[in-house]
Design a protein around this motif. Structure first.
Motif, PDB file in Angstrom:
ATOM      1  N   LEU A   1       9.042  12.348  -4.324  1.00  0.00           N
ATOM      2  CA  LEU A   1       8.777  11.701  -3.043  1.00  0.00           C
ATOM      3  C   LEU A   1       8.221  12.719  -2.058  1.00  0.00           C
ATOM      4  O   LEU A   1       8.835  13.755  -1.800  1.00  0.00           O
ATOM      5  CB  LEU A   1      10.052  11.083  -2.467  1.00  0.00           C
ATOM      6  N   GLU A   2       7.031  12.416  -1.524  1.00  0.00           N
ATOM      7  CA  GLU A   2       6.424  13.225  -0.468  1.00  0.00           C
ATOM      8  C   GLU A   2       5.962  12.259   0.629  1.00  0.00           C
ATOM      9  O   GLU A   2       4.897  11.647   0.504  1.00  0.00           O
ATOM     10  CB  GLU A   2       5.268  14.054  -1.001  1.00  0.00           C
ATOM     11  N   PRO A   3       6.765  12.105   1.695  1.00  0.00           N
ATOM     12  CA  PRO A   3       6.475  11.086   2.728  1.00  0.00           C
ATOM     13  C   PRO A   3       5.122  11.245   3.408  1.00  0.00           C
ATOM     14  O   PRO A   3       4.627  10.285   4.012  1.00  0.00           O
ATOM     15  CB  PRO A   3       7.624  11.271   3.731  1.00  0.00           C
ATOM     16  N   GLN A   4       4.505  12.434   3.302  1.00  0.00           N
ATOM     17  CA  GLN A   4       3.188  12.633   3.908  1.00  0.00           C
ATOM     18  C   GLN A   4       2.052  12.464   2.890  1.00  0.00           C
ATOM     19  O   GLN A   4       0.882  12.657   3.225  1.00  0.00           O
ATOM     20  CB  GLN A   4       3.114  14.037   4.521  1.00  0.00           C
ATOM     21  N   ALA A   5       2.409  12.129   1.651  1.00  0.00           N
ATOM     22  CA  ALA A   5       1.387  12.012   0.599  1.00  0.00           C
ATOM     23  C   ALA A   5       0.451  10.849   0.895  1.00  0.00           C
ATOM     24  O   ALA A   5       0.871   9.691   0.946  1.00  0.00           O
ATOM     25  CB  ALA A   5       2.048  11.816  -0.764  1.00  0.00           C
TER      26      ALA A   5
ATOM     27  N   ALA B   1       0.852  -1.191   0.000  1.00  0.00           N
ATOM     28  CA  ALA B   1       0.000   0.000   0.000  1.00  0.00           C
ATOM     29  C   ALA B   1       0.879   1.229   0.000  1.00  0.00           C
ATOM     30  O   ALA B   1       2.019   1.210   0.493  1.00  0.00           O
ATOM     31  CB  ALA B   1      -0.925   0.004   1.220  1.00  0.00           C
ATOM     32  N   SER B   2       0.358   2.297  -0.575  1.00  0.00           N
ATOM     33  CA  SER B   2       1.081   3.562  -0.600  1.00  0.00           C
ATOM     34  C   SER B   2       0.081   4.687  -0.835  1.00  0.00           C
ATOM     35  O   SER B   2      -1.113   4.442  -1.073  1.00  0.00           O
ATOM     36  CB  SER B   2       2.157   3.549  -1.694  1.00  0.00           C
ATOM     37  N   GLY B   3       0.585   5.920  -0.768  1.00  0.00           N
ATOM     38  CA  GLY B   3      -0.275   7.074  -0.955  1.00  0.00           C
ATOM     39  C   GLY B   3       0.292   8.030  -1.987  1.00  0.00           C
ATOM     40  O   GLY B   3       1.478   7.963  -2.351  1.00  0.00           O
ATOM     41  N   MET B   4      -0.547   8.941  -2.466  1.00  0.00           N
ATOM     42  CA  MET B   4      -0.118   9.944  -3.442  1.00  0.00           C
ATOM     43  C   MET B   4      -1.073  11.117  -3.385  1.00  0.00           C
ATOM     44  O   MET B   4      -2.119  11.083  -2.720  1.00  0.00           O
ATOM     45  CB  MET B   4      -0.109   9.337  -4.851  1.00  0.00           C
ATOM     46  N   TRP B   5      -0.710  12.183  -4.086  1.00  0.00           N
ATOM     47  CA  TRP B   5      -1.610  13.313  -4.258  1.00  0.00           C
ATOM     48  C   TRP B   5      -2.188  13.252  -5.664  1.00  0.00           C
ATOM     49  O   TRP B   5      -1.452  13.179  -6.641  1.00  0.00           O
ATOM     50  CB  TRP B   5      -0.869  14.643  -4.078  1.00  0.00           C
ATOM     51  N   GLY B   6      -3.497  13.281  -5.779  1.00  0.00           N
ATOM     52  CA  GLY B   6      -4.124  13.276  -7.101  1.00  0.00           C
ATOM     53  C   GLY B   6      -4.445  11.892  -7.595  1.00  0.00           C
ATOM     54  O   GLY B   6      -4.588  10.940  -6.821  1.00  0.00           O
TER      55      GLY B   6
END
Length: 789
Positions: free
Chosen positions: A607-611, A497-502
């Motif tokens: 890379l945005e660790p809070q994304a 699992a991971s996260g992103m913006w948009g």
């Protein structure tokens, strides 16, 4: 006189029952196809036309010259609307609006209720430019206060019970990270958005509040790019071409660095149909499908009309005495033409009644295929259009038979058997060839579209879209993304699992991102802010270098680029080089984040660790439903009061080809209709040929001819016509499908067997149709054939 003509028409219908029913079935089927497509086309042409300012409402767009050509952007500078109003007296008003899909879903909290909703920020005069009628509030004042929020009627009812109760109430919205939240006061409620609108949203916030939240006023310069949409209303009488010339250099006047940027305006309601641009010029859009299906409906109706013409002229020998008697009694040719036209128009009107019933019957299935909500409303406009289509079809179908039949001379008629002229024979044969050529064209299109859609669904995209769900975070999961993702990965059945913006998959037209410069070259680049493990979750492979890693704290200042970016810039050994202000740590293999209509463009991962605005979860194959249930329980525990609203990534990918899948389904139906109608015509022509040559068949059988030779006699001429139709249709079909495939950057090869299969299928269907009637005629006893009338 009229009643006498109607009586004659009725008697002819009754006399030639087979012809009547073949024509009725063919015309009603063709008209039903035309009416269904008319409803669909009318709906497509109506999109976004409902705004009161439609004729003067424009979207401001931007062309940017790059080393790769001209790139057309939908997004504009956030201060552009204000500058245009100040400097352009032709503008009545202007507004800045965040684009559709710019934000993930918000969480709205009101009256102790939490709901997920789609929102947008807009200028104060938004409800004056666009016609979204307010059921509560004043359009000129609802967005005057920075803390105002305007809810949809559905959202107001969900939160407060009624639109009236919502007015003046507090609503807290939250989006993404914990600091992106605000308490607003409901200042208005807008009614349902029409179904023929390209934009769907649940609430509107003021753009001034957005500027404050993002602290835009402190760091905006005219060299900046913007993702925002700028809309203007021009004053009455403004010449659009002259206005475009006037604003073209506006950005260049603001800064010397904007010399490659040119502004222009496009009608707002044109974006739906003409939304594609290539090298700064219009390159089509949905209007291509409007034209395509309009042409197909016209051709199917034309095939039905050709049947009427052929059968009417084929049975001419059965009506010559009637025409001779009427001319002898003083009927003029003009009167006969009017009579035959009236006969065909009456047939067309009868077929229209049947067609309306057919459309009403199949409309639910048609809506499901097209994704529409069409209804057969008998308004003055629709009734007029339906009658117009039927009248034109009747006149077209009856025109040639009317002039052909009315041209018989009484002396020739009463002298004996009527002889067909070569022109008449070639006309009838030409019509058969034309309708079967269209049928072959449709069959080729069905095969090619089906193969291309299958290719799209099976092509290696450079990432694994299967068994991946995604959802937008809210509440505690948005506030604590690191802890949320860590616990999420420990769930049974979650592989990664991971996260992103948009959004990862691009659906619909979209301009490229900002330009990057390297080695003297400038190129536009799309980029995406992602969390750790995003490339691993998607299965994107690294060709050189490495992926982002928690072992390297400085990776938040690094980027991963794709092969397309390296190739476009002509980089050698890109790993370690600095692009913009970031160092390249890895090169990802190319992957298709856009549809296969587009080639793979330059792309950057940041890379945005809070994304964690959007979270992607890779599920173990075979355990999807079980894992999703665990995921829903975990989400409710982590975010009390909220429920998980998830989507499959594969569905987003398929959404890019919704039009193609609809074409594939509709083309099968259209091809089937064309073949059925063409075969009805062949069936009628074979029957009349057999009847006209009845005595010849009887004599041949008495002299020892076999049934096979009789079948060959009756079917050989029509078979030759079908073969000619196939020969003519194949090169035309090649040009048509090649043109359609050219809209795909990645497409199938056109193999010869597509065309061979289409020709053989058309020939086989024709043989079966003609052969059944020919066999029936060949089995009639010679005594019946030779019996005198």
């Amino acid at each position: 006189m009229i009643w006498h003509s109607l009586l004659l028409i009725y008697r002819n219908f009754k006399r030639f029952k087979t012809t009547f029913f073949i024509n009725l079935i063919g015309l009603s089927t063709g008209l039903a196809c035309a009416l269904a497509v008319y409803l669909w086309v009318n709906d497509e042409l109506s999109f976004d036309k409902y705004h009161a300012t439609d004729s003067r409402l424009f979207r401001v767009m931007e062309n940017v010259r790059t080393d790769q050509g001209i790139n057309t952007r939908w997004g504009t500078h956030p201060l552009l609307a204000e500058a245009l109003v100040e400097e352009m007296p032709e503008i009545e008003s202007a507004a800045t609006v965040t684009p559709p899909g710019f934000f993930p879903q918000f969480t709205l909290v009101g009256a102790n209720k939490n709901v997920r909703a789609v929102g947008k920020y807009a200028a104060e005069n938004f409800f004056s430019l666009f016609t979204y009628p307010l059921v509560q509030g004043d359009a000129n004042r609802v967005l005057a206060n920075k803390s105002a929020i305007v809810l949809s009627q559905e959202m107001a009812i969900a939160l407060f019970g009624t639109p009236q109760n919502a007015m003046g109430k507090s609503v807290e919205w939250q989006m993404g990270m914990a600091d992106l939240k605000q308490t607003c006061i409901v200042s208005g409620v807008f009614g349902p958005i029409p179904p023929n609108s390209t934009e769907r949203f649940d609430f509107v916030l003021t753009f001034d509040a957005f500027k404050d939240i993002m602290k835009m006023g402190q760091r905006i310069t005219w060299e900046d790019d913007g993702p925002f949409h700028t809309y203007i209303v021009l004053k009455e009488g403004t010449n659009t071409a002259q206005f475009n010339s006037k604003i073209a250099k506006l950005l260049q006047g603001k800064s010397a660095k904007n010399k490659s940027r040119t502004l222009f305006v496009e009608p707002y309601s044109d974006a739906y149909l003409y939304g594609e641009f290539e090298n700064g010029a219009h390159a089509g859009g949905r209007i291509q499908y409007v034209r395509l299906f309009s042409a197909i409906a016209l051709f199917v109706l034309l095939i039905a009309c050709i049947n009427f013409m052929n059968l009417a002229t084929a049975k001419a020998t059965r009506r010559v005495k009637e025409i001779g008697v009427r001319k002898t009694l003083g009927a003029s040719r003009a009167a006969l033409v009017m009579h035959f036209l009236a006969e065909s128009v009456l047939m067309s009107l009868l077929a229209l009644l049947v067609a309306v019933m057919l459309v009403q019957l199949v409309l639910p299935q048609f809506n499901e295929i097209t994704g529409k909500q069409l209804a057969l409303e008998l308004s003055l406009k629709s009734v007029g259009a339906f009658l117009g289509i039927a009248l034109l079809a009747g006149l077209l179908a009856g025109s040639y038979p009317a002039f052909y039949l009315s041209g018989f001379k009484p002396a020739t008629v009463f002298r004996g058997t009527l002889r067909n002229s070569m022109a008449d024979l070639w006309t009838r044969k030409g019509l058969v060839v034309f309708q079967f050529a269209l049928s072959v064209l449709f069959i080729v299109c069905v095969l090619v579209v089906h193969r291309q859609v299958a290719f799209v669904q099976s092509k290696d995209l450079g990432y694994d879209k299967n068994n991946i769900i995604y959802f937008e975070t809210a509440g505690k999961s948005a506030q604590q993304p690191v802890a949320f993702l860590a616990e999420l990965k420990r769930l049974p059945g979650v592989l990664n699992a991971s996260g992103m913006w948009g959004s990862f998959v691009v659906v619909g037209p979209q301009g490229m991102g900002p330009q990057l410069e390297w080695g003297g070259r400038k190129i536009p680049v799309n980029n995406l802010g992602v969390n750790y493990d995003m490339l691993e979750t998607l299965g994107i492979q690294i060709k050189a270098g490495r992926s982002f890693s928690r072992q390297f704290r400085s990776d938040s200042l690094k980027i991963i680029v794709n092969e397309a970016l390296v190739a476009t810039l002509g980089m050698q050994n890109p790993v370690g080089k600095v692009l913009g202000k970031a160092q390249i740590v890895g090169v990802a293999k190319n992957f298709h984040y856009e549809s296969l209509h587009e080639k793979v463009e330059p792309f950057i991962f940041r890379l945005e660790p809070q994304a964690a605005g959007t979270v992607l979860v890779k599920l173990a194959p075979g355990r999807e439903q079980e894992t999703i249930k665990l995921l829903q329980q975990f989400y409710r525990q982590f975010n009390p009061g909220l429920t998980l609203d998830y989507h499959f990534l594969d569905a987003d990918y398929q959404a890019q080809y919704a039009s193609e899948r609809r074409i594939a389904v509709l083309s099968r139906y259209f091809a089937g209709l064309a073949i059925v109608i063409s075969c009805l015509g062949l069936l009628g022509l074979t029957a009349f040929t057999a009847e006209r040559r009845r005595k010849e068949i009887g004599v041949r059988k008495v002299l020892g001819a076999s049934e096979f030779s009789i079948v060959y006699l009756l079917s050989s001429d029509l078979t030759k016509l079908v073969v000619v139709a196939i020969i003519l249709a194949l090169p035309i079909s090649y040009l048509v499908v090649s043109q359609w495939l050219n809209s795909f950057e990645y497409r199938i090869a056109l193999h010869f067997w597509y065309f061979l299969a289409a020709g053989l299928l058309a020939l086989l269907v024709a043989w079966l149709t003609v052969g059944t009637q020919a066999v029936r005629a060949a089995r009639v006893a010679p005594a019946l054939c030779l019996r005198d009338e």
